[in-house]
Design a protein around this motif. Structure first.
Motif, PDB file in Angstrom:
ATOM      1  N   SER A   1      -5.941 -81.504 -83.197  1.00  0.00           N
ATOM      2  CA  SER A   1      -4.783 -80.940 -83.896  1.00  0.00           C
ATOM      3  C   SER A   1      -3.881 -80.216 -82.907  1.00  0.00           C
ATOM      4  CB  SER A   1      -5.229 -79.968 -84.990  1.00  0.00           C
ATOM      5  OG  SER A   1      -5.917 -80.648 -86.008  1.00  0.00           O
ATOM      6  N   SER A   2      -4.481 -79.512 -81.965  1.00  0.00           N
ATOM      7  CA  SER A   2      -3.706 -78.775 -80.964  1.00  0.00           C
ATOM      8  C   SER A   2      -2.766 -79.705 -80.207  1.00  0.00           C
ATOM      9  CB  SER A   2      -4.655 -78.077 -79.996  1.00  0.00           C
ATOM     10  OG  SER A   2      -3.933 -77.401 -79.005  1.00  0.00           O
ATOM     11  N   LYS A   3      -3.233 -80.888 -79.891  1.00  0.00           N
ATOM     12  CA  LYS A   3      -2.393 -81.866 -79.182  1.00  0.00           C
ATOM     13  C   LYS A   3      -1.187 -82.263 -80.041  1.00  0.00           C
ATOM     14  CE  LYS A   3      -6.202 -83.516 -76.397  1.00  0.00           C
ATOM     15  NZ  LYS A   3      -7.181 -84.540 -76.165  1.00  0.00           N
ATOM     16  N   MET A   4      -1.385 -82.361 -81.346  1.00  0.00           N
ATOM     17  CA  MET A   4      -0.278 -82.680 -82.239  1.00  0.00           C
ATOM     18  C   MET A   4       0.690 -81.497 -82.346  1.00  0.00           C
ATOM     19  SD  MET A   4      -0.672 -85.811 -83.273  1.00  0.00           S
ATOM     20  CE  MET A   4      -1.284 -86.155 -81.626  1.00  0.00           C
TER      21      MET A   4
ATOM     22  N   ASP B   1      -8.766 -88.349 -88.800  1.00  0.00           N
ATOM     23  CA  ASP B   1      -7.842 -89.162 -87.993  1.00  0.00           C
ATOM     24  C   ASP B   1      -6.556 -88.359 -87.802  1.00  0.00           C
ATOM     25  OD1 ASP B   1      -6.042 -90.972 -86.892  1.00  0.00           O
ATOM     26  OD2 ASP B   1      -6.770 -92.647 -88.104  1.00  0.00           O
ATOM     27  N   VAL B   2      -6.490 -87.624 -86.703  1.00  0.00           N
ATOM     28  CA  VAL B   2      -5.380 -86.710 -86.467  1.00  0.00           C
ATOM     29  C   VAL B   2      -4.045 -87.457 -86.362  1.00  0.00           C
ATOM     30  CG1 VAL B   2      -5.565 -86.603 -83.944  1.00  0.00           C
ATOM     31  CG2 VAL B   2      -4.769 -84.622 -85.206  1.00  0.00           C
ATOM     32  N   LEU B   3      -4.045 -88.660 -85.778  1.00  0.00           N
ATOM     33  CA  LEU B   3      -2.805 -89.427 -85.663  1.00  0.00           C
ATOM     34  C   LEU B   3      -2.300 -89.858 -87.028  1.00  0.00           C
ATOM     35  CD1 LEU B   3      -3.387 -91.639 -82.506  1.00  0.00           C
ATOM     36  CD2 LEU B   3      -1.735 -89.785 -82.785  1.00  0.00           C
TER      37      LEU B   3
ATOM     38  N   TYR C   1       0.959 -71.070 -76.535  1.00  0.00           N
ATOM     39  CA  TYR C   1       1.999 -72.019 -76.937  1.00  0.00           C
ATOM     40  C   TYR C   1       3.382 -71.465 -76.619  1.00  0.00           C
ATOM     41  CZ  TYR C   1      -1.306 -74.841 -79.732  1.00  0.00           C
ATOM     42  OH  TYR C   1      -2.333 -75.644 -80.153  1.00  0.00           O
ATOM     43  N   ALA C   2       3.613 -70.218 -76.968  1.00  0.00           N
ATOM     44  CA  ALA C   2       4.924 -69.600 -76.755  1.00  0.00           C
ATOM     45  C   ALA C   2       5.287 -69.596 -75.274  1.00  0.00           C
ATOM     46  CB  ALA C   2       4.933 -68.178 -77.305  1.00  0.00           C
TER      47      ALA C   2
END
Length: 128
Positions: A70-73, A34-36, A111-112
């Motif tokens: 996780s990437s979205k977080m 549960d990433v959230l 990301y950068a």
């Protein structure tokens, strides 16, 4: 401000967010069920931290693997850092990757570039 310290598991990274010590680190694997549930307290911590950040914040990302959720977080977290950086404090994400892990290197570069947060790419050699 209370520190967050989370010990790593097979599915979740080690997390150290300690304003007093100036230590900010996410390391290991990130594929929580549960990433959230896992990342909401971390995002909330940075919300609070952004009101009175240290003059310099170096967030160390030393991940071996992470999933899309996780990437979205991470994007939410990097957006908070970008907003803080725009208001004065020095922000740097230290993105660690192994020399033979093109995916992790490209992810840090993406990301950068896309989030306009100062990134320092740190390549490691695997021990033979």
């Amino acid at each position: 401000m209370k520190a967050i310290i989370i010990d790593p598991t097979e599915e979740t990274p080690k997390v150290v967010l300690d304003k007093a010590e100036g230590v900010f680190e996410i390391a290991g694997n990130s594929l929580p069920e549960d990433v959230l549930e896992f990342y909401s307290p971390i995002i909330s911590w940075f919300d609070e931290y952004s009101h009175n950040p240290n003059p310099k914040t170096e967030l160390v990302f030393n991940l071996e693997y992470y999933n899309t959720s996780s990437s979205k977080m991470f994007i939410k977290l990097f957006e908070k850092l970008r907003d803080m950086h725009r208001h004065g404090p020095t922000i740097e994400v230290q993105w660690h990757y192994f020399e033979d892990d093109d995916d992790m290197q490209e992810a840090g570069e993406d990301y950068a570039e896309n989030l306009k947060v100062p990134f320092k790419m740190i390549m490691h050699h695997r021990e033979s």
